[in-house]
Design a protein around this motif. Sequence first.
Motif, PDB file in Angstrom:
ATOM      1  N   THR A 114       3.377  38.664  55.591  1.00 28.49           N
ATOM      2  CA  THR A 114       2.446  39.737  55.808  1.00 28.49           C
ATOM      3  C   THR A 114       3.066  40.896  56.628  1.00 28.49           C
ATOM      4  O   THR A 114       4.084  40.613  57.240  1.00 28.49           O
ATOM      5  N   THR A 115       2.399  41.898  57.219  1.00 28.54           N
ATOM      6  CA  THR A 115       2.853  42.703  58.168  1.00 28.54           C
ATOM      7  C   THR A 115       2.090  42.572  59.505  1.00 28.54           C
ATOM      8  O   THR A 115       2.072  43.437  60.302  1.00 28.54           O
ATOM      9  N   PHE A 116       1.848  41.357  59.647  1.00 30.95           N
ATOM     10  CA  PHE A 116       1.402  40.890  61.020  1.00 30.95           C
ATOM     11  C   PHE A 116       2.203  41.057  62.214  1.00 30.95           C
ATOM     12  O   PHE A 116       3.286  40.848  62.064  1.00 30.95           O
ATOM     13  N   THR A 117       1.540  41.322  63.312  1.00 30.77           N
ATOM     14  CA  THR A 117       2.364  41.674  64.577  1.00 30.77           C
ATOM     15  C   THR A 117       1.818  40.279  65.345  1.00 30.77           C
ATOM     16  O   THR A 117       0.878  39.620  65.292  1.00 30.77           O
ATOM     17  N   SER A 118       2.467  40.345  66.665  1.00 29.88           N
ATOM     18  CA  SER A 118       2.126  39.134  67.349  1.00 29.88           C
ATOM     19  C   SER A 118       0.737  39.332  68.023  1.00 29.88           C
ATOM     20  O   SER A 118       0.141  38.420  68.202  1.00 29.88           O
ATOM     21  N   ILE A 119       0.522  40.586  68.461  1.00 30.58           N
ATOM     22  CA  ILE A 119      -0.624  40.626  69.152  1.00 30.58           C
ATOM     23  C   ILE A 119      -1.908  40.518  68.222  1.00 30.58           C
ATOM     24  O   ILE A 119      -2.816  39.782  68.332  1.00 30.58           O
ATOM     25  N   GLN A 120      -1.534  41.026  66.741  1.00 31.93           N
ATOM     26  CA  GLN A 120      -2.760  40.489  65.750  1.00 31.93           C
ATOM     27  C   GLN A 120      -2.788  39.109  65.864  1.00 31.93           C
ATOM     28  O   GLN A 120      -3.940  38.550  65.364  1.00 31.93           O
ATOM     29  N   LEU A 121      -1.893  38.347  65.612  1.00 31.22           N
ATOM     30  CA  LEU A 121      -1.819  36.958  65.521  1.00 31.22           C
ATOM     31  C   LEU A 121      -2.637  36.143  66.608  1.00 31.22           C
ATOM     32  O   LEU A 121      -3.298  35.473  66.721  1.00 31.22           O
ATOM     33  N   ILE A 122      -2.285  36.835  67.975  1.00 28.64           N
ATOM     34  CA  ILE A 122      -3.082  36.318  69.136  1.00 28.64           C
ATOM     35  C   ILE A 122      -4.570  36.645  68.542  1.00 28.64           C
ATOM     36  O   ILE A 122      -5.583  35.748  69.037  1.00 28.64           O
ATOM     37  N   TYR A 123      -5.293  37.807  68.390  1.00 31.05           N
ATOM     38  CA  TYR A 123      -6.512  38.263  67.933  1.00 31.05           C
ATOM     39  C   TYR A 123      -6.911  37.026  67.092  1.00 31.05           C
ATOM     40  O   TYR A 123      -8.168  36.821  67.321  1.00 31.05           O
ATOM     41  N   LEU A 124      -6.376  36.749  65.915  1.00 33.34           N
ATOM     42  CA  LEU A 124      -6.594  35.856  65.086  1.00 33.34           C
ATOM     43  C   LEU A 124      -7.107  34.586  65.516  1.00 33.34           C
ATOM     44  O   LEU A 124      -7.872  33.861  65.128  1.00 33.34           O
ATOM     45  N   GLY A 125      -6.003  34.309  66.343  1.00 34.64           N
ATOM     46  CA  GLY A 125      -6.254  32.881  67.057  1.00 34.64           C
ATOM     47  C   GLY A 125      -7.442  32.794  67.832  1.00 34.64           C
ATOM     48  O   GLY A 125      -8.398  31.766  67.976  1.00 34.64           O
ATOM     49  N   LEU A 126      -7.860  33.848  68.590  1.00 38.71           N
ATOM     50  CA  LEU A 126      -8.953  33.773  69.349  1.00 38.71           C
ATOM     51  C   LEU A 126     -10.326  34.021  68.683  1.00 38.71           C
ATOM     52  O   LEU A 126     -11.115  33.099  68.768  1.00 38.71           O
ATOM     53  N   VAL A 127     -10.037  34.587  67.281  1.00 36.52           N
ATOM     54  CA  VAL A 127     -11.179  34.555  66.475  1.00 36.52           C
ATOM     55  C   VAL A 127     -11.369  33.330  65.820  1.00 36.52           C
ATOM     56  O   VAL A 127     -12.564  32.744  65.783  1.00 36.52           O
ATOM     57  N   VAL A 128     -10.553  32.387  65.622  1.00 38.00           N
ATOM     58  CA  VAL A 128     -10.692  30.980  65.200  1.00 38.00           C
ATOM     59  C   VAL A 128     -11.323  30.151  66.084  1.00 38.00           C
ATOM     60  O   VAL A 128     -12.364  29.460  65.838  1.00 38.00           O
TER      61      VAL A 128
END
Length: 389
Positions: A114-128
């Motif tokens: 995907t076009t995910f960036t590292s900061i988006q990955l961190i946000y997704l982790g916090l959401v989970v």
Amino acid sequence: MFKYLRYVFNDHFVLALLFIFGGLGLGYSNYLKSLPLHADYFYAKPLVALILVVTLQVGNLATLLKSADIVFISPKQAEMPSYLNKAFNHSLLFAWGFDILVMLCLAPFLLYATTFTSIQLIYLGLVVLSLKYLLLKRQYLALYQHKFAQLSYKLLLDVFFSLLICLGALYFNGLYFVLITAALGIYVERMVKQIQTQEVFLWEVAIANEQARMLVLYRFFNLFTDVPFLQAAAKRRKYLDRFLPRPKPKHPYHYLYWRALVRNGEYSDLIIRLNLLGAIILYFVHEPWLAFLVSILFIYMLGFQLMALYRHFDEIVFTHLYPVTEKQKLQAFQRVLQVTLGISALLFAVINSLQTNTWLLGGEIAVVLFLEIIGLTGPYLKSRLGKRA
């Protein structure tokens, strides 16, 4: 837990796990290398959302409550919020640890596919992590109000709501969904405090939930050793009678073992679970040597667990009145075990053939597994039964 874990993570199983996870890790790594960076495949984000929702269901609220006299424990009503908060924090830490491991495994796939960036990955982790907090709070509220334990609430909050939030965090700015889940967490926390002062703690529900949670763990441990806490109920399963042997006076144990295997939930569920799990793993295994290892491991696990069936009727006094020798009993059990393991071996061989599009590998695995079955139902079985005698 530690008492049973030493039987689960024995030397053989740990060695097998090293090979299995090593092979899966190597296959996953090679798959990622074959993907162009930031390819943005259309199926990547829905697949990740689905995996996250499934893994969010792992890990329940552990209250560690046991059955007791309701008259005795009712005066402890006022002390339960303090105790439940500690139980909640304990459960949340373990659940978060599992979710973090899942996110670490999915991170390379998200960055490549995907076009995910590292900061988006961190946000997704916090959401989970926030979603897991909310899911455990739903179980917490179910200890005070019956409606939160209803199937409709479970599906709405645990599945559909989680899926919606995960998809939103994957397709849009994840920071917004971090703030949404955090706000929901604050609201739910206030709701919990309000309900604790107005509602009565549901002791029977809490104890039943804890027993159900422990039953799942005991069933897992039962794959590796005998667990006395499990009491599987027998089911008639009349539709299978046509496939079972008829009673013969000279071979009573052949008749008894087949019916115990089919009707006793402990054995039938074990066979279904191990065959299903083994078939799924083999379908995704591409390395021939790993397919051999997984097939041999699951046949061994199934045969090892089914050996307890030999003593299944020893507690019934009437079986000791049969004019049947111990040798005849052993021969009947060997035939039943050989047929059961043989069916599993054929299933694994067919799965490997379909996965590799060649019947040669399936034939080779079938030969190896049948040789293993001969060893398991022959010298190994006699040595195991001799140790238990």
